[in-house]
Each structure stands twice: as C-alpha cells, then as structure tokens.
Write an enzyme that holds these catalytic residues in place. Structure first.
Site, PDB file in Angstrom:
ATOM      1  N   GLU A  80     -12.632   2.210   2.898  1.00 61.11           N
ATOM      2  CA  GLU A  80     -11.911   2.446   4.141  1.00 61.11           C
ATOM      3  C   GLU A  80     -12.323   3.801   4.687  1.00 61.11           C
ATOM      4  O   GLU A  80     -12.253   4.804   3.980  1.00 61.11           O
ATOM      5  CB  GLU A  80     -10.408   2.403   3.882  1.00 61.11           C
TER       6      GLU A  80
ATOM      7  N   GLU B 298       0.824  -1.209   0.000  1.00 64.79           N
ATOM      8  CA  GLU B 298       0.000   0.000   0.000  1.00 64.79           C
ATOM      9  C   GLU B 298       0.860   1.261   0.000  1.00 64.79           C
ATOM     10  O   GLU B 298       1.730   1.443   0.846  1.00 64.79           O
ATOM     11  CB  GLU B 298      -0.928   0.030   1.221  1.00 64.79           C
TER      12      GLU B 298
HETATM   13 MN    MN Z   1      -5.673   2.426   2.997  1.00 65.19          MN
END
Ligand code: MN
Length: 292
Positions: A246, A152
C-alpha cells in the site's frame, strides 16, 4: 484459474489510478499483472463509477485475484452514538460486502468499524456497542458468500475505535465471528505498536490480512521500518494470508480518500516502477523469512 500461492502478493489500486471508472480499473488490473502480482486491492470509496462485472471479467482474464477495502465518512460512521448515523455506516458496509461478492473477492478489509479521520474526542460507549452489533451482522452477511473480513488497525489520527492489535483482537473477540480476522498495516503499527513483531505473534492465526507500507508510505526500503523483523514474525506464526503493498502519492489522487488519508506529498511519480520494486522487495522478504 491458477493455484493460489501460499502468500498471495497484492497491490493497492491507488498505485495505478485514483478513479474506479472502467478505464482506470482495466489499467490497474493489467498493470498489476504485468508487475507480477497475484492480487489487486480495490477501494470501494467510489462504487458509482465501478463496472463490477467488467472489472471481475478483466481480473479473471488476467488470472488476478481481487480484494476490496473501504473506509467510512463521519456522516455514515458505525461507531457513532447516534443510531441513524451508525445505521447509515452499516448500510454502506453491507453494500460493499455485496459489491465485493459480485467482484468475486474473498476478502473485504479496512477500518470497517469507524469513520476514517481524526476524532476530537474518545469513543462513546454507545458507539462501541453499535460497532459490535453492526460488525456481527456484516460478518454474517460476508460469511454467506464465503468472505473473510479484515479488521484493519489504524493510527490515532484515523480512528478512535481501534489503534493497536490488542484492541483489534479484543473487538474481534467481542463480535465473535469466525470470519472476522485482524488486518495489520506496518505504516500504522510504526505509530502505535511497541515494535513490528509482537503484534503479529500476539495475533497468531487470528491474523487474516496484511498491508506493507513504509513509515511515509513511499518506496519500500527508503524509510526506517524493520521489515525483516515483521516478515520473521509472519513466518513464526505460519501466516498464509495475503500480503498487500500500500502506497500513496499526490501523483495519484482519489477524490475523498486521498484527503482522508492526508496524502499531501509527492513521494513518487512512476507507479509502475514503484510497484515492480515493491513486488521484488516483498518477494525477497517472504523468501528470506522462509514463508514460501
Ligand atoms: Mn492499510
């Protein structure tokens, strides 16, 4: 088991509960399913209270896939120039891969290359060498369980190792493991990238996981991010991986993680309403962009 959709839609467990105790996990599994999601992402920041077998069984009963993610602390940072600190980080990552495997997860994602927090100096070249070596071994371990790792890309206030898709792809090339993919998050991209489309097109089939978050991490559509451009780019590269919502609010607090992510504000109170709204928002974008 139902057939996996082309782009499974996921939701982060922090929308439902801050803890990873059995009751919190049952609540997260049932609520995600009720809101229409295919996947639940569980952060492995507190694995001591996590009932791995029970959570896996609950997810299987609900027909819900699981994904795991995590960040590291400065005392166990794979990117540290200190070999002992780096080794502690690698040990935590290896533990997490085993837990993800035992949960039946196909993906393990996050800022797996660094501590999650603000650094007060640039990355040390010795630290970078530790990251490349450690990620190679962690990717090998994950491959043994058929698991894909999502690297990420996070903003400058949460890591000094990888802040742009370009840097992420460079690191992935250096590690050279076929199960190590790029993980893009629109919240971070908003801070660091030129726009929301070019990094997706640049990554192409090396994109393996996606986080959808508003610029302030609240309700999708309540901020200024150009999600239409992002989903068009996903469609252009024929992205087939998970798309996970998210969002964080001070209404749901995970000890440690919420502070690392600087969640000081209350952006929503009703996780169920937020999650239903986000599921519909993402499904509409997927549909309109011609993804499935
Ligand atoms: Mn994230």
């Amino acid at each position: 088991m139902t057939e996996t959709p082309r782009n499974p839609l996921g939701v982060h467990a922090l929308v439902w509960a801050g803890g990873t105790d059995p009751e919190s996990m049952r609540h997260a599994v049932d609520s995600s399913k009720q809101a229409g999601y295919d996947l639940l992402e569980i952060s492995l920041h507190d694995t001591e209270s996590l009932d791995v077998a029970g959570t896996r069984a609950a997810a299987e009963r609900a027909g819900l896939g699981l994904v795991c993610s995590r960040g590291l602390g400065f005392d166990a940072d794979v990117s540290s120039p200190d070999p002992e600190v780096s080794a502690r980080g690698e040990a935590l990552l290896a533990d997490s891969v085993r837990i993800a495997r035992d949960l039946g997860a196909e993906y393990f994602a996050g800022a797996l290359y660094s501590a999650l927090g603000k650094y007060d100096r640039p990355l040390d070249p010795r630290g970078r060498a530790h990251v490349v070596a450690a990620l190679g071994r962690i990717a090998q371990l994950a491959a043994e369980s058929g698991m894909t790792l999502g690297l990420e890309v996070v903003n400058r206030y949460e890591s000094n190792v990888v802040n742009t898709a370009e840097q992420g792809l460079q690191l992935i090339d250096e590690v050279g493991a076929s199960n190590l993919k790029l993980h893009l998050d629109t919240y971070h991209m908003n801070i660091e990238e030129d726009d929301l489309a070019r990094p997706v097109r640049r990554a192409g089939d090396r994109l393996g996981y996606v986080h959808i978050g508003e610029n302030h991490r609240g309700y999708l559509g309540s901020g200024h991010l150009d999600f239409t451009a992002f989903f068009h780019a996903l469609s252009d590269v024929d992205y087939r991986g998970p798309i996970t919502f998210e969002s964080f609010s001070s209404a749901v607090v995970a000890p440690g993680l919420s502070h690392d992510l600087a969640i000081w504000r209350n952006l929503w109170d009703d996780g169920a309403d937020l999650a239903r709204h986000a599921r519909e928002f993402m499904a509409n974008q997927v549909h309109a962009a011609g993804l499935r």
